[in-house]
Design a protein around this motif. Sequence first.
Motif, short mmCIF file in Angstrom:
data_model
loop_
_atom_site.label_atom_id
_atom_site.label_comp_id
_atom_site.label_asym_id
_atom_site.label_seq_id
_atom_site.Cartn_x
_atom_site.Cartn_y
_atom_site.Cartn_z
N HIS A 163 0.76 -1.24 0.08
CA HIS A 163 -0.12 -0.16 0.00
C HIS A 163 0.84 1.36 0.10
O HIS A 163 1.42 1.55 1.06
CB HIS A 163 -0.96 0.04 1.24
CG HIS A 163 -2.02 -1.13 1.04
ND1 HIS A 163 -3.05 -0.44 1.55
CD2 HIS A 163 -2.22 -2.28 0.82
CE1 HIS A 163 -4.10 -1.72 1.60
NE2 HIS A 163 -3.22 -2.60 0.92
N GLY A 164 0.83 1.96 -0.98
CA GLY A 164 1.75 3.15 -1.18
C GLY A 164 1.07 4.35 -0.72
O GLY A 164 1.94 5.19 -0.74
N SER A 165 -0.30 4.31 -0.61
CA SER A 165 -1.08 5.35 0.16
C SER A 165 -1.63 4.84 1.17
O SER A 165 -2.13 3.68 1.30
CB SER A 165 -2.09 5.87 -0.98
OG SER A 165 -1.32 6.59 -2.25
N GLU A 166 -1.92 5.78 2.02
CA GLU A 166 -2.72 5.56 3.33
C GLU A 166 -4.05 4.99 3.04
O GLU A 166 -4.69 3.95 3.47
CB GLU A 166 -2.77 6.47 4.29
CG GLU A 166 -3.48 6.10 5.69
CD GLU A 166 -3.13 7.36 6.65
OE1 GLU A 166 -3.55 7.04 7.83
OE2 GLU A 166 -2.68 8.35 6.10
N ASP A 167 -4.73 5.75 1.91
CA ASP A 167 -6.19 5.23 1.63
C ASP A 167 -6.05 4.59 0.23
O ASP A 167 -5.83 5.20 -0.67
CB ASP A 167 -7.05 6.64 1.60
CG ASP A 167 -7.09 7.38 2.82
OD1 ASP A 167 -7.13 6.55 3.96
OD2 ASP A 167 -6.75 8.70 3.02
N ILE A 168 -6.61 3.38 0.04
CA ILE A 168 -7.07 2.79 -0.91
C ILE A 168 -8.18 2.52 -1.20
O ILE A 168 -9.11 2.16 -0.09
CB ILE A 168 -6.20 1.48 -1.03
CG1 ILE A 168 -4.54 1.61 -0.72
CG2 ILE A 168 -6.41 0.33 -2.14
CD1 ILE A 168 -3.96 2.28 -1.81
N SER A 169 -8.78 2.22 -2.26
CA SER A 169 -10.25 2.21 -2.53
C SER A 169 -10.83 0.83 -2.29
O SER A 169 -9.91 -0.35 -2.12
CB SER A 169 -10.61 2.11 -4.08
OG SER A 169 -10.19 1.19 -4.49
N GLU A 170 -11.92 0.81 -1.59
CA GLU A 170 -12.20 -0.43 -0.75
C GLU A 170 -12.40 -1.44 -1.98
O GLU A 170 -12.09 -2.91 -1.44
CB GLU A 170 -13.78 -0.27 -0.49
CG GLU A 170 -14.59 -1.55 0.29
CD GLU A 170 -15.78 -1.27 0.77
OE1 GLU A 170 -16.35 -2.13 1.61
OE2 GLU A 170 -16.32 -0.19 0.80
N GLU A 171 -12.60 -1.43 -3.23
CA GLU A 171 -12.67 -2.38 -4.23
C GLU A 171 -11.36 -2.92 -4.57
O GLU A 171 -11.25 -3.97 -4.58
CB GLU A 171 -13.17 -1.74 -5.50
CG GLU A 171 -13.39 -2.72 -6.84
CD GLU A 171 -13.92 -2.10 -8.05
OE1 GLU A 171 -14.09 -2.83 -9.12
OE2 GLU A 171 -14.34 -0.85 -7.94
#
Length: 269
Positions: free
Chosen positions: A226-234
């Motif tokens: 995970h390169g970002s803290e927020d990843i899409s739920e899908e």
Amino acid sequence: MKDKRILFVSSEVVPYLPETELSSTSFNAAKNAHSKGVQTRIFMPRFGVINERRHQLHEVIRLSGMNLVVNDMDMPLIIKVASIPKERMQVYFIDNEEYFKRKAVFTDEDDKLFDDNDERAIFFAKGVIETVKKLNWAPDIIHVHGWLASLLPLYLREFYNEEPLFTESKIVTSIYNNSFEGNLNDKLAEKVQFDLNENKKIATIKTPNHTNILKSAIENSDAVIHGSEDISEELSLFIEEKEIPVLGFQEENFKESYLNFYADLIAVK
């Protein structure tokens, strides 16, 4: 990890493009590995906004000169290289005048995606692989960053699956929250099919939006970061379904976490 080989493939890398989460992370991951004695190579597109004189890019004649077939068209591959100041790290640039000469990265002056971004992604993936073959440099880890680089895992697993140089390579894809609106050219899957024939994995990119392009990278990777803290739920659910190793977003202990993650993957035969 000392003397292991890691190939970093990114659509954006500082200092050649503006600082973003993606461009900074891909650079720092490579820099940290390099500082620990890991052999590193970085590949990125030679976008027209990159100042060749300032960054001292020069063409590597012995690597340039081949043509890559994209959608039944021969496209000349030009390889340029530069060294990141103070780091003694080489960066290889995949170049082609038709795809990368324009003074923009992904979108035009009206902020619309270039219609040939699909072909640029295919050319970039094949260009990286063919150049690494010419270098005869077998990586232990191939770490992919950014959606423009996300066809690389598919091509490695399906088009170059019998290439001995990559037999032992583990593919890691970093997922970032850098999505684009809409779709790439609707003929992306058809153009990839020119190389892969009736391969079932092409179905993932039939609708070539940001999510599906990353899904293609994930399903052809050995692990995900995970390169970002927020990843899409899908995308999060899709990663869980694949049951592959996952490293969550690293804010503080970034350096050691990445190296340990690479080492664990290499240890799995």
